[in-house]
Design an enzyme around this catalytic site. Structure first.
Site, PDB file in Angstrom:
ATOM      1  N   SER A 105      31.885  40.223  -5.348  1.00  0.00           N
ATOM      2  CA  SER A 105      32.861  41.045  -5.214  1.00  0.00           C
ATOM      3  C   SER A 105      34.374  40.067  -4.124  1.00  0.00           C
ATOM      4  O   SER A 105      33.852  39.012  -4.440  1.00  0.00           O
ATOM      5  CB  SER A 105      32.904  42.091  -4.028  1.00  0.00           C
ATOM      6  OG  SER A 105      34.088  42.715  -4.060  1.00  0.00           O
ATOM      7  N   ASN A 106      35.374  40.797  -3.666  1.00  0.00           N
ATOM      8  CA  ASN A 106      36.696  39.755  -3.428  1.00  0.00           C
ATOM      9  C   ASN A 106      37.240  40.186  -2.310  1.00  0.00           C
ATOM     10  O   ASN A 106      36.528  40.902  -1.528  1.00  0.00           O
ATOM     11  CB  ASN A 106      37.623  39.634  -4.545  1.00  0.00           C
ATOM     12  CG  ASN A 106      38.241  40.991  -4.809  1.00  0.00           C
ATOM     13  OD1 ASN A 106      38.987  41.114  -3.824  1.00  0.00           O
ATOM     14  ND2 ASN A 106      38.225  41.542  -5.837  1.00  0.00           N
TER      15      ASN A 106
END
Ligand code: CTP
Length: 414
Positions: free
Chosen positions: A209-210
């Site tokens: 993810s980020n």
């Protein structure tokens, strides 16, 4: 801050909070913009700021006391032809009174007699703001169409850190302009907004993810609803509260996001992609947790996710398309390239990385790129303020030929 409020009548209610001094600065802005402002102080507000200060700046006597020996029905004369009642700062006590309809002071009485919109800007200690009773009052007021400007997170008068600070006067001023000047200028718009990160699973508990928090997309959704738009928000996982009136479609992966956006694309007049879509996903998502002992040191195999903007621009009929680029360097060059590659009408370029990163911050500065105009720089300001300006830029884009409205399939409505 050039909006004109000439001819607008505002009742400014000020209550007994340390943030009452910000109401003085706000009053100056309102008067400078041409508004007629009648100030109503609660008794405890006048212990923080002397009525004379408000009288000099507004040019009108401050009204304060329900029972002071005046011949006229003061609560009625104050509210006659008011365009807006603005209560700022609003303590937990006054918030409760407004929610319950208590009329034991002039402000409470005024609030029960007005016909105009009401904006409340709460300011209090973080624990008070989070208290279920206060949140219940907020929900109740919003349910009746009252606009509540959420307090900001930061250092509080108590010395604690938390959510409860009154936003700066410029933010409140802008909200007032949104209501009084812009009004419902987006009422024929149907905005499809993506927000937050995507998560690409590796196994049932791990994912790629980020650091996107979704704040920009949620701020846009909130600003658009306030201006009368219909909004569908397709959001990756975030901790944010869904703005009232917004239809939320929660998703996890880029593939889910593409599916949800495709389902609403023909309904929309504009697509705004603020989501930080993951570009890569594990080639194989395991159905069971990968145990340490099972891992043989092999590198993670990744593959590309779909480019959502590209996929949707191929199906475009009438929609405006707006992207958000996240760049660490060469912002304008990379931005111009993406604007062209993704066939966009507008691209908002953010800087990510470093301590001024767009990710997670409540403020941001951006460059707005369009195909035929020079880049426009928007200096650092809150994401809610930026949202208003980005929506203004959206309205400046070439006109859209509206398709017939279709019935919206409701999911969760915030
Ligand atoms: N975007 C998208 N689909 C993806 C990746 C990004 O639709 N798989 C959208 C984003 O929501 C954003 C715009 O494309 O509106 C630009 O995203 P950005 O991450 O800056 O660019 P990328 O296209 O992913 O290119 P790169 O990561 O190589 O800079």
């Amino acid at each position: 801050m050039s909006a004109s409020l000439i001819g607008k009548r505002i009742v400014l209610g000020v209550t007994g909070s340390i943030a009452a001094y910000k109401a003085v600065a706000l009053l100056r802005l309102l008067v400078q913009a041409g508004a007629e402002v009648q100030v109503v102080l609660t008794e405890s507000a006048s212990r923080f700021i002397a009525p004379l200060t408000f009288e000099v700046l507004s040019g009108h006597p401050v009204v304060q006391d329900l029972f002071a020996g005046h011949q006229d029905m003061k609560h009625l004369s104050v509210t006659e032809q008011a365009d807006l009642l603005l209560v700022t700062p609003c303590t937990a006590n006054t918030l409760a009174k407004l929610a319950l309809g208590l009329a034991d002071n002039l402000l409470g009485t005024v609030a029960l007699t007005i016909q105009c919109p009401l904006i409340i800007c709460p300011a209090m200690d973080g624990e008070m703001w989070e208290h279920p009773t206060v949140q219940g009052h907020v929900t109740g007021l919003r349910g009746r169409g009252v606009m509540i400007l959420e307090p900001e997170t930061g250092a509080l008068a108590s010395g604690q850190w938390g959510k409860g600070r009154l936003p700066d006067e410029a933010v409140i001023f802008e909200e007032v302009c949104n209501v009084l000047v812009k009004g419902r200028d987006l009422q024929h718009e149907r905005l499809l907004i993506s927000a937050g990160p995507t998560q690409e699973p590796l196994d049932p508990i791990r994912f790629l993810s980020n650091g996107s928090t979704g704040k920009m997309g949620y701020a846009l959704a909130e600003a658009a609803i306030a201006r009368g738009a219909e909004v569908v928000l397709v959001s990756g996982p975030t901790q944010l509260k869904v703005p009232r009136g917004v239809s939320l479609f929660p998703v996890q992966t880029a593939e889910d996001m593409l599916r949800a956006l495709t389902a609403h694309f023909h309904w929309a007049t504009t697509l705004i992609m603020t989501a930080a879509v993951g570009d890569f996903r594990p080639k194989q998502a395991l159905s069971q947790k990968l145990k340490k002992e099972q891992w043989d040191g092999a590198a993670l195999q990744l593959e590309r996710t779909p480019d959502i903007l590209l996929a949707l621009s191929a199906q475009r009929t009438h929609q405006r398309m707006i992207g958000f680029a996240a760049e660490t360097d060469h912002l304008l060059e990379h931005g111009q390239a993406k604007l062209a590659q993704k066939h966009l009408d507008m691209l908002v370029v953010n800087q990510i990385g470093g301590n001024q990163s767009a990710f997670g911050n409540n403020t941001n500065e951006v460059h707005v790129l369009t195909p035929h105009n020079p880049p426009r720089f928007m200096p650092r300001q809150t994401k809610r303020q930026l949202a208003g300006k980005i929506l203004d830029c959206m309205l400046d884009l070439p006109p859209v030929h509206l398709a017939q409205p279709t019935v919206l399939h409701k999911s969760h409505t915030g």
